[in-house]
Design a protein around this motif. Structure first.
Motif, mmCIF file in Angstrom:
data_model
loop_
_atom_site.group_PDB
_atom_site.id
_atom_site.type_symbol
_atom_site.label_atom_id
_atom_site.label_comp_id
_atom_site.label_asym_id
_atom_site.label_seq_id
_atom_site.Cartn_x
_atom_site.Cartn_y
_atom_site.Cartn_z
ATOM 1 N N ASP A 227 -8.514 5.125 -12.779
ATOM 2 C CA ASP A 227 -7.364 5.969 -12.479
ATOM 3 C C ASP A 227 -7.752 7.442 -12.384
ATOM 4 O O ASP A 227 -7.123 8.204 -11.662
ATOM 5 C CB ASP A 227 -6.291 5.788 -13.560
ATOM 6 N N SER B 127 -4.843 8.757 -9.979
ATOM 7 C CA SER B 127 -3.635 7.988 -9.670
ATOM 8 C C SER B 127 -2.451 8.924 -9.409
ATOM 9 O O SER B 127 -1.662 8.667 -8.524
ATOM 10 C CB SER B 127 -3.328 7.009 -10.798
ATOM 11 N N THR C 28 -0.567 8.002 -5.848
ATOM 12 C CA THR C 28 0.885 7.849 -5.867
ATOM 13 C C THR C 28 1.530 8.706 -4.771
ATOM 14 O O THR C 28 2.412 8.241 -4.053
ATOM 15 C CB THR C 28 1.423 8.252 -7.258
ATOM 16 N N GLU D 140 4.356 4.537 -7.019
ATOM 17 C CA GLU D 140 3.428 4.474 -8.143
ATOM 18 C C GLU D 140 2.188 3.651 -7.760
ATOM 19 O O GLU D 140 2.307 2.521 -7.283
ATOM 20 C CB GLU D 140 4.174 3.802 -9.312
ATOM 21 N N CYS D 141 1.037 4.230 -7.950
ATOM 22 C CA CYS D 141 -0.173 3.515 -7.547
ATOM 23 C C CYS D 141 -1.332 3.886 -8.458
ATOM 24 O O CYS D 141 -1.606 5.060 -8.695
ATOM 25 C CB CYS D 141 -0.516 3.870 -6.096
ATOM 26 N N THR E 46 -6.156 -0.005 -9.936
ATOM 27 C CA THR E 46 -6.172 -1.466 -9.791
ATOM 28 C C THR E 46 -5.277 -1.939 -8.643
ATOM 29 O O THR E 46 -5.327 -3.096 -8.253
ATOM 30 C CB THR E 46 -5.711 -2.165 -11.086
ATOM 31 N N ASP E 47 -4.436 -1.037 -8.103
ATOM 32 C CA ASP E 47 -3.632 -1.416 -6.928
ATOM 33 C C ASP E 47 -4.411 -1.206 -5.633
ATOM 34 O O ASP E 47 -4.066 -1.737 -4.586
ATOM 35 C CB ASP E 47 -2.361 -0.559 -6.851
ATOM 36 N N ILE E 48 -5.443 -0.387 -5.715
ATOM 37 C CA ILE E 48 -6.150 0.001 -4.495
ATOM 38 C C ILE E 48 -7.135 -1.058 -4.035
ATOM 39 O O ILE E 48 -7.274 -1.325 -2.854
ATOM 40 C CB ILE E 48 -6.898 1.332 -4.747
ATOM 41 N N GLY F 16 -5.533 -4.636 -2.538
ATOM 42 C CA GLY F 16 -4.818 -4.509 -1.257
ATOM 43 C C GLY F 16 -5.727 -3.979 -0.168
ATOM 44 O O GLY F 16 -5.351 -3.080 0.574
ATOM 45 N N GLU G 288 -4.249 -3.928 3.444
ATOM 46 C CA GLU G 288 -2.933 -3.343 3.722
ATOM 47 C C GLU G 288 -3.126 -1.907 4.220
ATOM 48 O O GLU G 288 -3.741 -1.097 3.533
ATOM 49 C CB GLU G 288 -2.093 -3.354 2.435
ATOM 50 N N ILE H 264 -2.463 1.163 1.906
ATOM 51 C CA ILE H 264 -3.386 1.233 0.778
ATOM 52 C C ILE H 264 -4.789 1.565 1.259
ATOM 53 O O ILE H 264 -5.518 2.336 0.634
ATOM 54 C CB ILE H 264 -3.356 -0.094 -0.022
#
Lengths: 356, 405
Positions: A171, A199, A234, A240-241, A244-246, A249, A252, A255
């Motif tokens: 993050d 993040s 984010t 909110e990002c 671990t979201d990057i 995905g 996508e 992202i």
């Protein structure tokens, strides 16, 4: 038994090290302390050491691990102008547990101290001398983690490594340049907002933007919130990002655009530190979940191929470390698993061993 | 055709007339520079002029760029030179302009929108355009932008990681500057090396006496550059701090009670070499003092060089290697010591400077400075923003104006 605390305002994260095992969680500081002792720690009799992570030690704290005394509480108070939200939680926790457990060893584990002796061309901003004398400088961060990365890259490679670029991915991604074990540059500045986008933090931006926002009537408090919490992944994604979201995905488009900005910023920092070090003998990546971050790390390794980094098509796990390149590669590239509590516990343990 | 070019600086106005048969056949026939325009002080403003084989210098009061332009147009009228078109350097075209344009009512309207983007330079350019319109009402005018060359930046290079709604509202993005200079050297380097521009990865250092920047140029296109939304970030400059933690601006206001304008002024006018050395904003003074082991000047020099080296490293990784390292503008061309320090311990990316060639280079012509073992060509490349503007004029208006003089 060792108890470790890391501020996560307004809460406090804790970890218990007992018989080589680590367990922990988060608790609301103050009113839940008794509950923590009763339900999780199971009594304080076995506690021999308590450690507190200090995120920003300013000019006061220049040793990564130090013994806490009543006097060091005073020097902690003098660090409050830096990251006050975090530092206040550390201070309160230390005050509380020191009076609760007056007879055990208390340790301060400071995340900026590793960078206390950065060469002036890395630590100083190009602002007038008066401000530089006032402690306006780059302090770095994640010192315990980068020191650990350097030590473990030497362990893995089996010889001393003169020039290391240590890349923490998470993050709050950031990069450190290390020469002969001592850091010579960092992407983190006076605050952790400078450097790689995080993040919620904007990373490097044109400071003119701050003045422009202020001139439209935005308050300094609002600008602080925007730049440190509502920007970064984010801000770019519009929701909110976190890190671990990057990585999952990958395909996508929205992202992938965020990841491109992150990658770009990381590549530039790695390149800058190649110049600072005059080349590199090992590049070390650290992240919580290496397999999940492998595509990102591979993309970064790819941009180092011109240096003679000979990438393995599939990284090989050797003794808990991912080896990203063939043994014949001009530049060794490793990926280590980042485990915050393990690193902190190891630092506390090593300090105690030396003390004996 | 005869092209009159105006290059507006913060306190100077350069104007030149080029006689052009084709882009390959351009001759400078008149050249002048008005200095200390709008500057109060003991030395009055003055104009240096060269026309034919004669040069002269005279004092002339010029309170602002409008007055400087009036005097310029009057002097040009006296030479009897016919002017076919007039070109202007416009520092900041924002996201409104991606290339040079001929001036008309619509373009003028959009230029107005760019006025606040470069509060020092853009208004000056406006007043010069206005004077030209009065004096030469029937002569076409065009504008060339310092930001246009960086229009090719990919999103990951120009995006700031700020909330999308702020970016949309204020147009926050990296624009980059010194574009005319980069455009010019991107044109001259391939012909000097006899290599097509498509095959070249160039890192170019535009090191000026005031502002400085670095650009990564891949196949003739700008891939990244060190300046940003404004010309403040990036390298350490004469009085600008360059890269700095944005939160420091806020910290200085909350803790020191500075006003926003104070900090803006501090970062732009009292930082950089001047701030660190506490002595001079001129790198040449700093080098002398550093050689005498004066501590603060030595630090200023080390920081200046380190920042250039870091950008070169960053851009080498972005480009995936480097074929040419180019130095240009006053400091880049005329200061061998700076080039030598920048190239020290850069063997990791293939740079080996030839100290003798470096010392010999005059700055008046493109010169090769790389040693035999260097994997990268190191060049000092004179830049010429006015000539670049003139070439843009030929491209835009050559066909309509037609016959050369």
């Amino acid at each position: 038994m060792v108890l470790l605390f890391d501020p996560a305002p307004p809460s406090l994260q804790w970890c218990k090290v007992h018989g080589g095992k680590l367990s922990g969680g988060t608790y609301e500081f103050g009113h839940q302390s008794d509950e923590l002792v009763r339900d999780h720690i199971g009594g304080l009799e076995a506690v021999r050491t308590v450690g507190y992570v200090l995120h920003h030690g300013g000019e006061e704290i220049d040793r990564p691990v130090s013994l806490m005394t009543r006097d060091s509480l005073k020097s902690l108070e003098r660090c409050m102008r830096f990251q006050p939200e975090y530092n206040e939680v550390t201070l309160k926790a230390a005050e509380f547990w020191m009076s609760r457990l007056p007879d055990v060893r208390h340790l301060l584990l400071c995340d900026t101290a590793y960078f206390a002796k950065l060469p002036p061309e890395a630590s100083d901003y190009a602002v007038p001398g008066k401000l530089r004398e006032d402690g306006i400088r780059r302090y770095g961060g994640f010192g315990l983690c980068h020191q650990w990365a350097w030590e473990h890259s030497e362990l893995f490679l089996g010889h001393s490594v003169r020039r290391v670029i240590s890349v923490y991915l998470g993050d709050h991604s950031n990069v450190a340049a290390i020469a002969d074990g001592s850091p010579v540059d960092t992407t983190i500045g006076f605050t952790p907002v400078e450097g790689i986008l995080s993040s919620g933090g904007c990373g490097d931006i044109d400071p003119t933007i701050v003045f422009e926002l202020h001139s439209t009537g935005m308050s300094l408090r609002e600008i602080t919130r925007v730049l440190s919490r509502e920007s970064g992944f984010t801000g770019l994604l519009g929701r909110e990002c976190g890190f671990t979201d990057i990585t999952p995905g990958w395909d996508e488009p929205a992202i992938s655009a965020v990841r491109e900005v992150l990658c770009h910023s990381l590549k530039k920092s790695i390149g800058a530190f190649l110049s600072v070090l005059g080349g590199v003998d090992a590049v070390v990546f650290l992240c919580e979940d290496p397999p999940q971050s492998m595509r990102l790390i591979t993309a970064l390794c790819h941009s180092l191929e011109f240096l003679g980094a000979d990438r393995r098509p599939a990284p090989e796990k050797q003794g808990g470390v991912w080896n990203m390149v063939h043994d014949r590669s001009n530049v060794p590239i490793l990926c280590l698993t980042y485990d915050k509590w393990k690193i902190i516990a190891e630092a506390a343990h090593n300090f105690t061993l030396k003390e004996r | 055709m005869n092209i009159l070019v105006f290059n507006c600086g913060s306190s100077s106005l350069i104007y030149k007339v080029f006689s052009a048969g084709s882009p390959e056949d351009v001759e400078e026939v008149f050249s002048a520079k008005a200095s200390r325009v709008g500057v109060q002080g003991s030395v009055p403003s003055y104009i240096e002029t060269r026309f034919g084989f004669t040069t002269w210098k005279r004092a002339a009061p010029m309170k602002n760029h409008r007055q400087a332009a009036t005097l310029a147009l009057k002097a040009l009228g006296e030479t009897g030179l016919h002017i076919d078109c007039v070109g202007h350097r416009f520092v900041h075209g924002g996201s409104h302009f991606h290339e040079s344009v001929v001036l008309d009512a619509e373009v003028t309207r959009r230029l107005e929108l760019c006025r606040p983007l470069a509060p020092i330079h853009n208004p000056n350019s406006f007043s010069v355009i206005g004077e030209c319109r009065k004096a030469l009402p029937d002569t076409p005018q065009f504008v060339a932008f310092d930001t246009a060359f960086h229009h090719s930046l990919p999103p990951e290079a120009y995006s700031y990681a700020l909330p999308a709604k702020l970016v949309q509202r204020f147009g926050f993005r990296k624009y980059g500057f010194h574009g005319l200079s980069y455009q010019y050297i991107t044109r001259t380097i391939p012909s000097y090396l006899h290599v097509p521009v498509e095959d070249l990865k160039i890192v170019a250092c535009h090191l000026g006496t005031g502002g400085s920047s670095v650009a990564a140029i891949d196949g003739g296109r700008s891939l990244d550059t060190s300046m940003g939304y404004s010309p403040l970030p990036g390298l350490l400059m004469s009085t600008r701090c360059g890269d700095i933690d944005p939160m420091l601006a806020i910290y200085l206001m909350t803790t020191y009670g500075y006003r926003s304008d104070d900090v803006l002024d501090l970062f732009n006018k009292r930082s950089g070499l001047l701030g660190v050395s506490g002595y001079s904003s001129d790198i040449r003074d700093i080098i002398v003092r550093a050689s005498e082991h004066e501590e603060k000047s030595a630090l200023a020099l080390t920081m200046y060089i380190q920042r250039v080296k870091k950008y070169i490293g960053s851009f080498v990784v972005l480009l995936g290697g480097m074929d040419v390292l180019a130095f240009t503008d006053d400091i880049g061309l005329h200061n061998p010591a700076v080039r030598q320090l920048v190239c020290e311990e850069m063997g990791w990316c293939g740079l080996v400077l030839d100290p003798a060639a470096n010392a010999r280079a005059t700055g008046n012509a493109i010169s090769s400075l790389s040693g035999e073992t260097s994997r990268v060509r190191i060049l000092s490349v004179p830049t010429d923003e006015e000539l670049m503007i003139c070439l843009e004029g030929i491209k835009l208006l050559g066909a309509t104006i037609g016959t050369p003089v």
